[in-house]
Design a protein around this motif. Structure first.
Motif, PDB file in Angstrom:
ATOM      1  N   ALA A 254      12.227  -1.263   1.789  1.00  0.00           N
ATOM      2  CA  ALA A 254      11.219  -2.267   1.466  1.00  0.00           C
ATOM      3  C   ALA A 254      10.134  -1.671   0.570  1.00  0.00           C
ATOM      4  O   ALA A 254       9.663  -2.318  -0.378  1.00  0.00           O
ATOM      5  N   VAL A 255       9.751  -0.435   0.863  1.00  0.00           N
ATOM      6  CA  VAL A 255       8.759   0.247   0.017  1.00  0.00           C
ATOM      7  C   VAL A 255       9.328   0.428  -1.391  1.00  0.00           C
ATOM      8  O   VAL A 255       8.641   0.178  -2.391  1.00  0.00           O
ATOM      9  N   ALA A 256      10.581   0.851  -1.483  1.00  0.00           N
ATOM     10  CA  ALA A 256      11.215   1.028  -2.796  1.00  0.00           C
ATOM     11  C   ALA A 256      11.265  -0.280  -3.563  1.00  0.00           C
ATOM     12  O   ALA A 256      11.005  -0.328  -4.776  1.00  0.00           O
ATOM     13  N   LEU A 257      11.594  -1.363  -2.874  1.00  0.00           N
ATOM     14  CA  LEU A 257      11.630  -2.685  -3.509  1.00  0.00           C
ATOM     15  C   LEU A 257      10.241  -3.069  -4.017  1.00  0.00           C
ATOM     16  O   LEU A 257      10.098  -3.596  -5.133  1.00  0.00           O
ATOM     17  N   ALA A 258       9.220  -2.789  -3.219  1.00  0.00           N
ATOM     18  CA  ALA A 258       7.849  -3.089  -3.640  1.00  0.00           C
ATOM     19  C   ALA A 258       7.440  -2.244  -4.844  1.00  0.00           C
ATOM     20  O   ALA A 258       6.741  -2.730  -5.747  1.00  0.00           O
ATOM     21  N   VAL A 259       7.864  -0.985  -4.888  1.00  0.00           N
ATOM     22  CA  VAL A 259       7.593  -0.130  -6.042  1.00  0.00           C
ATOM     23  C   VAL A 259       8.182  -0.753  -7.311  1.00  0.00           C
ATOM     24  O   VAL A 259       7.524  -0.842  -8.346  1.00  0.00           O
TER      25      VAL A 259
ATOM     26  N   ARG B 256       8.908   7.610 -15.485  1.00  0.00           N
ATOM     27  CA  ARG B 256      10.022   6.780 -15.073  1.00  0.00           C
ATOM     28  C   ARG B 256      10.860   7.556 -14.058  1.00  0.00           C
ATOM     29  O   ARG B 256      11.092   8.752 -14.228  1.00  0.00           O
ATOM     30  N   PHE B 257      11.286   6.873 -13.033  1.00  0.00           N
ATOM     31  CA  PHE B 257      12.018   7.554 -11.969  1.00  0.00           C
ATOM     32  C   PHE B 257      12.877   6.544 -11.213  1.00  0.00           C
ATOM     33  O   PHE B 257      12.744   5.322 -11.380  1.00  0.00           O
ATOM     34  N   ALA B 258      13.768   7.059 -10.374  1.00  0.00           N
ATOM     35  CA  ALA B 258      14.581   6.232  -9.492  1.00  0.00           C
ATOM     36  C   ALA B 258      13.958   6.252  -8.104  1.00  0.00           C
ATOM     37  O   ALA B 258      13.293   7.219  -7.713  1.00  0.00           O
ATOM     38  N   VAL B 259      14.174   5.182  -7.352  1.00  0.00           N
ATOM     39  CA  VAL B 259      13.576   5.101  -6.020  1.00  0.00           C
ATOM     40  C   VAL B 259      14.535   4.365  -5.095  1.00  0.00           C
ATOM     41  O   VAL B 259      15.318   3.512  -5.526  1.00  0.00           O
ATOM     42  N   GLY B 260      14.497   4.748  -3.820  1.00  0.00           N
ATOM     43  CA  GLY B 260      15.360   4.101  -2.848  1.00  0.00           C
ATOM     44  C   GLY B 260      14.875   4.363  -1.443  1.00  0.00           C
ATOM     45  O   GLY B 260      13.872   5.052  -1.226  1.00  0.00           O
ATOM     46  N   GLY B 261      15.601   3.818  -0.486  1.00  0.00           N
ATOM     47  CA  GLY B 261      15.218   4.042   0.893  1.00  0.00           C
ATOM     48  C   GLY B 261      16.026   3.191   1.845  1.00  0.00           C
ATOM     49  O   GLY B 261      16.832   2.350   1.446  1.00  0.00           O
ATOM     50  N   VAL B 262      15.791   3.445   3.137  1.00  0.00           N
ATOM     51  CA  VAL B 262      16.491   2.766   4.213  1.00  0.00           C
ATOM     52  C   VAL B 262      15.489   1.934   5.007  1.00  0.00           C
ATOM     53  O   VAL B 262      14.408   2.427   5.356  1.00  0.00           O
TER      54      VAL B 262
ATOM     55  N   ASP C 242       0.838  -1.205   0.000  1.00  0.00           N
ATOM     56  CA  ASP C 242       0.000   0.000   0.000  1.00  0.00           C
ATOM     57  C   ASP C 242       0.875   1.258   0.000  1.00  0.00           C
ATOM     58  O   ASP C 242       0.578   2.237  -0.711  1.00  0.00           O
ATOM     59  N   LEU C 243       1.919   1.247   0.782  1.00  0.00           N
ATOM     60  CA  LEU C 243       2.834   2.386   0.802  1.00  0.00           C
ATOM     61  C   LEU C 243       3.510   2.545  -0.561  1.00  0.00           C
ATOM     62  O   LEU C 243       3.718   3.674  -1.032  1.00  0.00           O
ATOM     63  N   ALA C 244       3.832   1.432  -1.196  1.00  0.00           N
ATOM     64  CA  ALA C 244       4.461   1.495  -2.523  1.00  0.00           C
ATOM     65  C   ALA C 244       3.505   2.093  -3.547  1.00  0.00           C
ATOM     66  O   ALA C 244       3.914   2.891  -4.401  1.00  0.00           O
ATOM     67  N   ARG C 245       2.243   1.732  -3.475  1.00  0.00           N
ATOM     68  CA  ARG C 245       1.258   2.306  -4.412  1.00  0.00           C
ATOM     69  C   ARG C 245       1.117   3.813  -4.190  1.00  0.00           C
ATOM     70  O   ARG C 245       0.912   4.577  -5.141  1.00  0.00           O
TER      71      ARG C 245
ATOM     72  N   VAL D  51      10.491   2.064 -13.011  1.00  0.00           N
ATOM     73  CA  VAL D  51      11.660   2.297 -12.158  1.00  0.00           C
ATOM     74  C   VAL D  51      12.944   2.079 -12.947  1.00  0.00           C
ATOM     75  O   VAL D  51      13.199   0.983 -13.443  1.00  0.00           O
ATOM     76  N   THR D  52      13.752   3.119 -13.039  1.00  0.00           N
ATOM     77  CA  THR D  52      15.027   3.033 -13.762  1.00  0.00           C
ATOM     78  C   THR D  52      16.152   2.545 -12.867  1.00  0.00           C
ATOM     79  O   THR D  52      17.012   1.774 -13.297  1.00  0.00           O
ATOM     80  N   ASP D  53      16.177   3.028 -11.616  1.00  0.00           N
ATOM     81  CA  ASP D  53      17.267   2.729 -10.691  1.00  0.00           C
ATOM     82  C   ASP D  53      16.685   2.501  -9.302  1.00  0.00           C
ATOM     83  O   ASP D  53      15.725   3.175  -8.894  1.00  0.00           O
ATOM     84  N   LEU D  54      17.307   1.577  -8.579  1.00  0.00           N
ATOM     85  CA  LEU D  54      16.815   1.180  -7.267  1.00  0.00           C
ATOM     86  C   LEU D  54      17.990   1.141  -6.301  1.00  0.00           C
ATOM     87  O   LEU D  54      18.992   0.466  -6.559  1.00  0.00           O
ATOM     88  N   VAL D  55      17.879   1.888  -5.187  1.00  0.00           N
ATOM     89  CA  VAL D  55      18.936   1.919  -4.169  1.00  0.00           C
ATOM     90  C   VAL D  55      18.332   1.475  -2.839  1.00  0.00           C
ATOM     91  O   VAL D  55      17.454   2.148  -2.293  1.00  0.00           O
ATOM     92  N   LEU D  56      18.822   0.356  -2.327  1.00  0.00           N
ATOM     93  CA  LEU D  56      18.266  -0.249  -1.124  1.00  0.00           C
ATOM     94  C   LEU D  56      19.327  -0.270  -0.033  1.00  0.00           C
ATOM     95  O   LEU D  56      20.389  -0.876  -0.202  1.00  0.00           O
ATOM     96  N   CYS D  57      19.033   0.375   1.077  1.00  0.00           N
ATOM     97  CA  CYS D  57      20.013   0.495   2.161  1.00  0.00           C
ATOM     98  C   CYS D  57      19.482  -0.162   3.429  1.00  0.00           C
ATOM     99  O   CYS D  57      18.385   0.202   3.900  1.00  0.00           O
ATOM    100  N   CYS D  58      20.231  -1.125   3.955  1.00  0.00           N
ATOM    101  CA  CYS D  58      19.903  -1.759   5.235  1.00  0.00           C
ATOM    102  C   CYS D  58      18.446  -2.213   5.280  1.00  0.00           C
ATOM    103  O   CYS D  58      17.678  -1.819   6.173  1.00  0.00           O
TER     104      CYS D  58
END
Length: 358
Positions: free
Chosen positions: A82-87, A71-77, A58-61, A95-102
């Motif tokens: 987790a929301v970015a991964l779900a997006v 088209r955009f990049a998304v990431g988060g901590v 739901d947060l990803a939506r 999604v062009t680029d994905l940055v996932l931290c911890c």
């Protein structure tokens, strides 16, 4: 929103119990060439408290609805990751680029998360401070680094925090990792007890082509405790945003996506050099429009005999509004000043491209 108006969009989300302020250092770095949009989770910071249960999806939506570009990049901590991964799993075409931290594709067994939610509802947020911040930072961290995020945790709406814990308990995207198509960087803290390196390895192994970087001397909030290191990893991976957007507009998404997917550690610095200076500095200068720059580029490629790039820039010229007749005139002009053999080969390449576009 921070960053240049002509930059591409990057959406960043914080961890559970924190706000957009915990991403301040990374946003400052990336806003030089990206439009950085940060958001707060329900009941955190400036976001209204949650009134009903929600899921990470739901947060990803909500992020997908918030993004103002196709088209955009998304990431988060942590939770933001987790929301970015779900997006990226829900809308891989956006999604062009994905940055996932911890973060994780699954945050362990659901029981402890549900127990935490129940205790927060019964006792409030106070008891969390010592337990959670001990997991967020390594032993001996500077209090000036830890105190601001600890204060933010205590100011979080308890029911929203509890609902977020329940959302995390139900989160599991391990089977969806193979469907993610975005270029992906996974960052882990080497001393993170909440999402240990093994969690990051699951993501990096599951997403095709994903890269993994382990930050030394960092626990769960690696981006706060080791801000320069994490910022450097993100900046190098994402590259120059303005240059990247210009490159996409001129050469097309398909070409740029292929080129970026082929980047290795050996070629990464050169690709960043091209994106920053050719596309971010020269192609964006106001002195010449893109049609003119395309014509100059065609002539230069003919002169030097770079036929391997000529086809790409014939397509770019068409995208920039140069007509087939104008391309013909450029090649005829090049025949006089660059030589007939060069122009003859260039006409053959251009004709092949024009036949593709008819």
């Amino acid at each position: 929103m921070t960053g240049p108006e002509n930059g591409p969009l990057l959406v960043l989300g914080p961890s559970l119990g924190t706000t957009t302020h915990m991403l301040e250092a990374q946003a400052a770095d990336l806003s030089r060439s990206w439009r950085v949009l940060r958001y707060d989770h329900p009941g955190h910071g400036s976001s209204p408290a949650a009134k009903s249960p929600f899921t990470v999806e739901d947060l990803a939506r909500a992020v997908l609805a918030l993004a103002d570009e196709d088209r955009f990049a998304v990431g988060g901590v942590s939770l933001g990751g987790a929301v970015a991964l779900a997006v990226a799993a829900l809308a891989p075409e956006r999604v062009t680029d994905l940055v996932l931290c911890c973060t994780a594709a699954r945050f362990g067994e659901p029981g402890p998360w549900r127990e935490r939610a129940a205790r927060v509802r019964a006792e409030g947020m106070g008891w969390l401070a010592g337990m959670v911040t001990a997991r967020w930072f390594t032993l001996g961290v500077d209090p000036e680094v830890a105190e601001p995020v600890q204060s933010t945790l205590l100011g979080t709406d308890p029911e929203s925090y509890a609902l977020a814990c329940e959302a995390i308990a139900g989160f599991d995207l391990r089977d969806a990792l193979r469907d993610v198509r975005a270029r992906t960087l996974v960052i882990a803290g080497d001393q993170d007890p909440a999402t240990p390196v093994e969690y990051a390895e699951v993501i990096a192994d599951g997403i095709p082509g994903a890269r993994l970087a382990v930050v030394p001397g960092a626990a769960h909030l690696a981006n706060v405790e080791q801000a320069p290191v994490v910022g450097g990893l993100m900046t190098r991976f994402l590259g120059n945003g303005v240059g990247l957007k210009t490159r996409r507009e001129v050469l097309g998404d398909a070409h740029v996506d292929r080129a970026r997917a082929a980047v290795t550690d050996f070629t990464a610095d050169f690709q960043e050099f091209i994106t920053r200076y050719a596309w971010g500095e020269i192609w964006t200068r106001p002195g010449l429009d893109r049609r003119t720059r395309s014509c100059i580029t065609l002539a230069a490629l003919v002169a030097r005999g770079h036929l391997e790039e000529l086809a790409m820039h014939v397509r770019a010229a068409l995208r920039n509004g140069v007509t087939p007749d104008e391309i013909k005139e450029v090649l005829l002009h090049s025949a006089i000043y660059c030589g007939l053999p060069a122009a003859n080969a260039a006409f053959a390449v251009a004709q092949t491209v024009l036949n593709e576009d008819i």
